[in-house]
Design a protein around this motif. Structure first.
Motif, PDB file in Angstrom:
ATOM      1  N   SER A  20       0.844  -1.194   0.000  1.00  0.00           N
ATOM      2  CA  SER A  20       0.000   0.000   0.000  1.00  0.00           C
ATOM      3  C   SER A  20       0.879   1.244   0.000  1.00  0.00           C
ATOM      4  CB  SER A  20      -0.903  -0.011   1.238  1.00  0.00           C
ATOM      5  OG  SER A  20      -1.682   1.171   1.297  1.00  0.00           O
ATOM      6  N   LEU A  21       0.718   2.054  -1.036  1.00  0.00           N
ATOM      7  CA  LEU A  21       1.528   3.258  -1.205  1.00  0.00           C
ATOM      8  C   LEU A  21       0.606   4.470  -1.135  1.00  0.00           C
ATOM      9  CD1 LEU A  21       3.394   1.780  -4.244  1.00  0.00           C
ATOM     10  CD2 LEU A  21       4.374   2.060  -1.980  1.00  0.00           C
ATOM     11  N   ASN A  22       1.032   5.473  -0.401  1.00  0.00           N
ATOM     12  CA  ASN A  22       0.164   6.615  -0.147  1.00  0.00           C
ATOM     13  C   ASN A  22       0.752   7.923  -0.641  1.00  0.00           C
ATOM     14  OD1 ASN A  22      -1.526   4.842   1.342  1.00  0.00           O
ATOM     15  ND2 ASN A  22      -0.114   5.024   3.063  1.00  0.00           N
ATOM     16  N   CYS A  23      -0.137   8.859  -0.932  1.00  0.00           N
ATOM     17  CA  CYS A  23       0.285  10.147  -1.471  1.00  0.00           C
ATOM     18  C   CYS A  23      -0.758  11.199  -1.080  1.00  0.00           C
ATOM     19  CB  CYS A  23       0.392  10.030  -2.995  1.00  0.00           C
ATOM     20  SG  CYS A  23       0.746  11.551  -3.880  1.00  0.00           S
ATOM     21  N   THR A  24      -0.299  12.351  -0.610  1.00  0.00           N
ATOM     22  CA  THR A  24      -1.201  13.470  -0.344  1.00  0.00           C
ATOM     23  C   THR A  24      -0.755  14.663  -1.176  1.00  0.00           C
ATOM     24  OG1 THR A  24       0.111  14.186   1.559  1.00  0.00           O
ATOM     25  CG2 THR A  24      -1.752  12.718   2.006  1.00  0.00           C
ATOM     26  N   TYR A  25      -1.705  15.528  -1.484  1.00  0.00           N
ATOM     27  CA  TYR A  25      -1.387  16.681  -2.320  1.00  0.00           C
ATOM     28  C   TYR A  25      -2.050  17.914  -1.749  1.00  0.00           C
ATOM     29  CZ  TYR A  25      -6.014  15.659  -4.242  1.00  0.00           C
ATOM     30  OH  TYR A  25      -7.355  15.407  -4.376  1.00  0.00           O
ATOM     31  N   SER A  26      -1.522  19.078  -2.093  1.00  0.00           N
ATOM     32  CA  SER A  26      -1.973  20.310  -1.449  1.00  0.00           C
ATOM     33  C   SER A  26      -2.973  21.117  -2.282  1.00  0.00           C
ATOM     34  CB  SER A  26      -0.762  21.200  -1.138  1.00  0.00           C
ATOM     35  OG  SER A  26      -0.083  21.546  -2.332  1.00  0.00           O
ATOM     36  N   PRO A  44      10.877   6.904 -15.446  1.00  0.00           N
ATOM     37  CA  PRO A  44       9.549   6.530 -14.918  1.00  0.00           C
ATOM     38  C   PRO A  44       8.681   5.891 -15.989  1.00  0.00           C
ATOM     39  CG  PRO A  44      10.145   8.775 -14.282  1.00  0.00           C
ATOM     40  CD  PRO A  44      11.132   8.343 -15.307  1.00  0.00           C
ATOM     41  N   GLU A  45       7.924   4.901 -15.555  1.00  0.00           N
ATOM     42  CA  GLU A  45       7.008   4.181 -16.436  1.00  0.00           C
ATOM     43  C   GLU A  45       5.606   4.325 -15.855  1.00  0.00           C
ATOM     44  OE1 GLU A  45       6.175  -0.538 -17.492  1.00  0.00           O
ATOM     45  OE2 GLU A  45       7.660   0.059 -16.020  1.00  0.00           O
ATOM     46  N   LEU A  46       4.670   4.792 -16.662  1.00  0.00           N
ATOM     47  CA  LEU A  46       3.323   5.023 -16.175  1.00  0.00           C
ATOM     48  C   LEU A  46       2.619   3.693 -15.876  1.00  0.00           C
ATOM     49  CD1 LEU A  46       1.062   7.105 -15.632  1.00  0.00           C
ATOM     50  CD2 LEU A  46       0.343   6.773 -18.002  1.00  0.00           C
ATOM     51  N   ILE A  47       2.089   3.581 -14.651  1.00  0.00           N
ATOM     52  CA  ILE A  47       1.325   2.392 -14.276  1.00  0.00           C
ATOM     53  C   ILE A  47      -0.154   2.638 -14.515  1.00  0.00           C
ATOM     54  CG2 ILE A  47       0.676   0.873 -12.376  1.00  0.00           C
ATOM     55  CD1 ILE A  47       3.320   1.481 -11.073  1.00  0.00           C
ATOM     56  N   MET A  48      -0.660   3.720 -13.959  1.00  0.00           N
ATOM     57  CA  MET A  48      -2.066   4.038 -14.146  1.00  0.00           C
ATOM     58  C   MET A  48      -2.335   5.451 -13.679  1.00  0.00           C
ATOM     59  SD  MET A  48      -3.684   1.587 -11.185  1.00  0.00           S
ATOM     60  CE  MET A  48      -5.322   1.759 -11.835  1.00  0.00           C
ATOM     61  N   PHE A  49      -3.496   5.967 -14.066  1.00  0.00           N
ATOM     62  CA  PHE A  49      -3.904   7.265 -13.564  1.00  0.00           C
ATOM     63  C   PHE A  49      -5.380   7.221 -13.190  1.00  0.00           C
ATOM     64  CE2 PHE A  49      -6.413   9.194 -16.974  1.00  0.00           C
ATOM     65  CZ  PHE A  49      -6.055   8.432 -18.072  1.00  0.00           C
ATOM     66  N   ILE A  50      -5.785   8.177 -12.381  1.00  0.00           N
ATOM     67  CA  ILE A  50      -7.153   8.225 -11.886  1.00  0.00           C
ATOM     68  C   ILE A  50      -7.577   9.675 -11.812  1.00  0.00           C
ATOM     69  CG2 ILE A  50      -6.386   8.202  -9.457  1.00  0.00           C
ATOM     70  CD1 ILE A  50      -8.863   6.458  -8.833  1.00  0.00           C
ATOM     71  N   TYR A  51      -8.849   9.933 -12.065  1.00  0.00           N
ATOM     72  CA  TYR A  51      -9.325  11.309 -11.997  1.00  0.00           C
ATOM     73  C   TYR A  51     -10.667  11.435 -11.286  1.00  0.00           C
ATOM     74  CZ  TYR A  51     -11.752   9.598 -16.120  1.00  0.00           C
ATOM     75  OH  TYR A  51     -12.500   8.854 -16.986  1.00  0.00           O
ATOM     76  N   SER A  52     -11.330  10.310 -11.008  1.00  0.00           N
ATOM     77  CA  SER A  52     -12.606  10.345 -10.295  1.00  0.00           C
ATOM     78  C   SER A  52     -12.442   9.739  -8.916  1.00  0.00           C
ATOM     79  CB  SER A  52     -13.674   9.552 -11.051  1.00  0.00           C
ATOM     80  OG  SER A  52     -13.887  10.098 -12.323  1.00  0.00           O
ATOM     81  N   GLY A  59      -5.536  -4.942 -13.392  1.00  0.00           N
ATOM     82  CA  GLY A  59      -4.740  -6.116 -13.037  1.00  0.00           C
ATOM     83  C   GLY A  59      -4.499  -6.180 -11.540  1.00  0.00           C
ATOM     84  N   ARG A  60      -3.259  -6.277 -11.141  1.00  0.00           N
ATOM     85  CA  ARG A  60      -2.927  -6.354  -9.716  1.00  0.00           C
ATOM     86  C   ARG A  60      -2.888  -4.989  -9.047  1.00  0.00           C
ATOM     87  NH1 ARG A  60       1.866  -7.681  -8.429  1.00  0.00           N
ATOM     88  NH2 ARG A  60       2.913  -7.411 -10.448  1.00  0.00           N
ATOM     89  N   PHE A  61      -3.067  -3.942  -9.811  1.00  0.00           N
ATOM     90  CA  PHE A  61      -2.953  -2.577  -9.282  1.00  0.00           C
ATOM     91  C   PHE A  61      -4.339  -1.950  -9.099  1.00  0.00           C
ATOM     92  CE2 PHE A  61       1.577  -2.290  -9.740  1.00  0.00           C
ATOM     93  CZ  PHE A  61       1.893  -3.079 -10.829  1.00  0.00           C
ATOM     94  N   THR A  62      -4.506  -1.267  -7.967  1.00  0.00           N
ATOM     95  CA  THR A  62      -5.720  -0.494  -7.716  1.00  0.00           C
ATOM     96  C   THR A  62      -5.318   0.889  -7.233  1.00  0.00           C
ATOM     97  OG1 THR A  62      -7.023  -2.440  -7.120  1.00  0.00           O
ATOM     98  CG2 THR A  62      -7.858  -0.311  -6.393  1.00  0.00           C
ATOM     99  N   ALA A  63      -5.791   1.902  -7.924  1.00  0.00           N
ATOM    100  CA  ALA A  63      -5.586   3.273  -7.472  1.00  0.00           C
ATOM    101  C   ALA A  63      -6.857   3.738  -6.768  1.00  0.00           C
ATOM    102  CB  ALA A  63      -5.269   4.187  -8.650  1.00  0.00           C
ATOM    103  N   GLN A  64      -6.675   4.468  -5.686  1.00  0.00           N
ATOM    104  CA  GLN A  64      -7.804   4.989  -4.923  1.00  0.00           C
ATOM    105  C   GLN A  64      -7.633   6.499  -4.780  1.00  0.00           C
ATOM    106  OE1 GLN A  64      -7.061   2.561  -1.406  1.00  0.00           O
ATOM    107  NE2 GLN A  64      -8.822   1.264  -1.913  1.00  0.00           N
ATOM    108  N   LEU A  65      -8.721   7.218  -4.986  1.00  0.00           N
ATOM    109  CA  LEU A  65      -8.677   8.674  -4.902  1.00  0.00           C
ATOM    110  C   LEU A  65      -9.758   9.180  -3.969  1.00  0.00           C
ATOM    111  CD1 LEU A  65      -7.692  11.475  -5.855  1.00  0.00           C
ATOM    112  CD2 LEU A  65      -9.256  11.248  -7.810  1.00  0.00           C
ATOM    113  N   LEU A  74      -2.046   3.724  -3.987  1.00  0.00           N
ATOM    114  CA  LEU A  74      -1.862   2.631  -4.938  1.00  0.00           C
ATOM    115  C   LEU A  74      -1.713   1.344  -4.145  1.00  0.00           C
ATOM    116  CD1 LEU A  74      -1.361   1.777  -7.949  1.00  0.00           C
ATOM    117  CD2 LEU A  74       1.088   1.927  -7.411  1.00  0.00           C
ATOM    118  N   LEU A  75      -2.556   0.369  -4.467  1.00  0.00           N
ATOM    119  CA  LEU A  75      -2.448  -0.948  -3.860  1.00  0.00           C
ATOM    120  C   LEU A  75      -1.919  -1.919  -4.900  1.00  0.00           C
ATOM    121  CD1 LEU A  75      -5.893  -1.178  -1.994  1.00  0.00           C
ATOM    122  CD2 LEU A  75      -3.686  -0.469  -1.069  1.00  0.00           C
TER     123      LEU A  75
END
Lengths: 118, 115
Positions: A20-26, A44-52, A59-65, A74-75
């Protein structure tokens, strides 16, 4: 306060576990969020992006926003040793250019080092 | 898959030399970017371009200059290299049309060492 913050790690998980990888933004106006993977000495290689708000699975990756909390994660399920890398969170923010123009720019966090051990 | 190329991949050069780092993309992307990344550190935007004859400085002050005479080509030049310029330089590109989220693709990078 940094515009994009990540736990620098290192994060160590056993093979097969969930990382589980976490990120906060201002910037509350940020609209799109990216996860890149960077192996040592590589670009850097793009894994995925999310906007909603919510989850996005690939696949094995889940982004949460969560825009209200200004938090993106990113899980990585069933982690493999080949997943060992630095994971960069990037946020698309708007900035002002010359002549009053507005442009989108990616702002990167410092990255989280992930190690998956057999 | 992104088709973006950078040359040279590695460059070791003496102080005071003029260098040009090449970046080319074959995808017809209108936007191109240069980032600088020191080992274990964040990427910092140093230059970007929205199209031919359009260049802007990024967040991190840099003594380098760029040009965009052709859509596919975005070279970065250092007139007089110094040891403080030692870093990895990453080129990226993105397309405005059909890409409101600003998805960027990176080249392999140039690792520059100035002695």
């Amino acid at each position: 306060q940094k515009e994009v913050e990540q736990n620098s790690g290192p994060l160590s998980v056993p093979e097969g576990a969930i990382a589980s990888l976490n990120c906060t933004y201002s910037d509350r106006g940020s609209q799109s969020f990216f996860w890149y993977r960077q192996y040592s000495g590589k670009s850097p290689e793009l894994i995925m992006f999310i906007y909603s708000n919510g989850d996005k699975e690939d696949g094995r990756f889940t982004a949460q926003l969560n825009k209200a909390s200004q938090y993106v994660s990113l899980l990585i399920r069933d982690s493999q040793p080949s997943d060992s890398a630095t994971y960069l969170c990037a946020v698309n923010m708007f900035a002002s250019g010359r002549g009053g123009t507005s442009y989108g720019k990616l702002t990167f966090g410092q990255g989280t080092i992930l190690t998956v051990h057999p | 898959e992104a088709d973006i190329y950078q040359t040279p991949r590695y460059l070791v050069i003496g102080t005071g030399k003029k260098i040009t780092l090449e970046c080319s993309q074959t995808m017809g992307h209108d936007k191109m970017y240069w980032y600088q990344q020191d080992p274990g550190m964040e990427l910092h935007l140093i230059h970007y371009s929205y199209g031919v004859n359009s260049t802007e400085k990024g967040d991190l002050s840099s003594e380098s200059t760029v040009s965009r005479i052709r859509t596919e080509h975005f070279p970065l030049t250092l007139e007089s290299a110094r040891p403080s310029h030692t870093s990895q330089y990453l080129c990226a590109s993105s397309e405005t049309r059909g890409n409101p989220y600003n998805e960027q693709f990176f080249g392999p990078g140039t690792r520059l060492t100035v002695l």
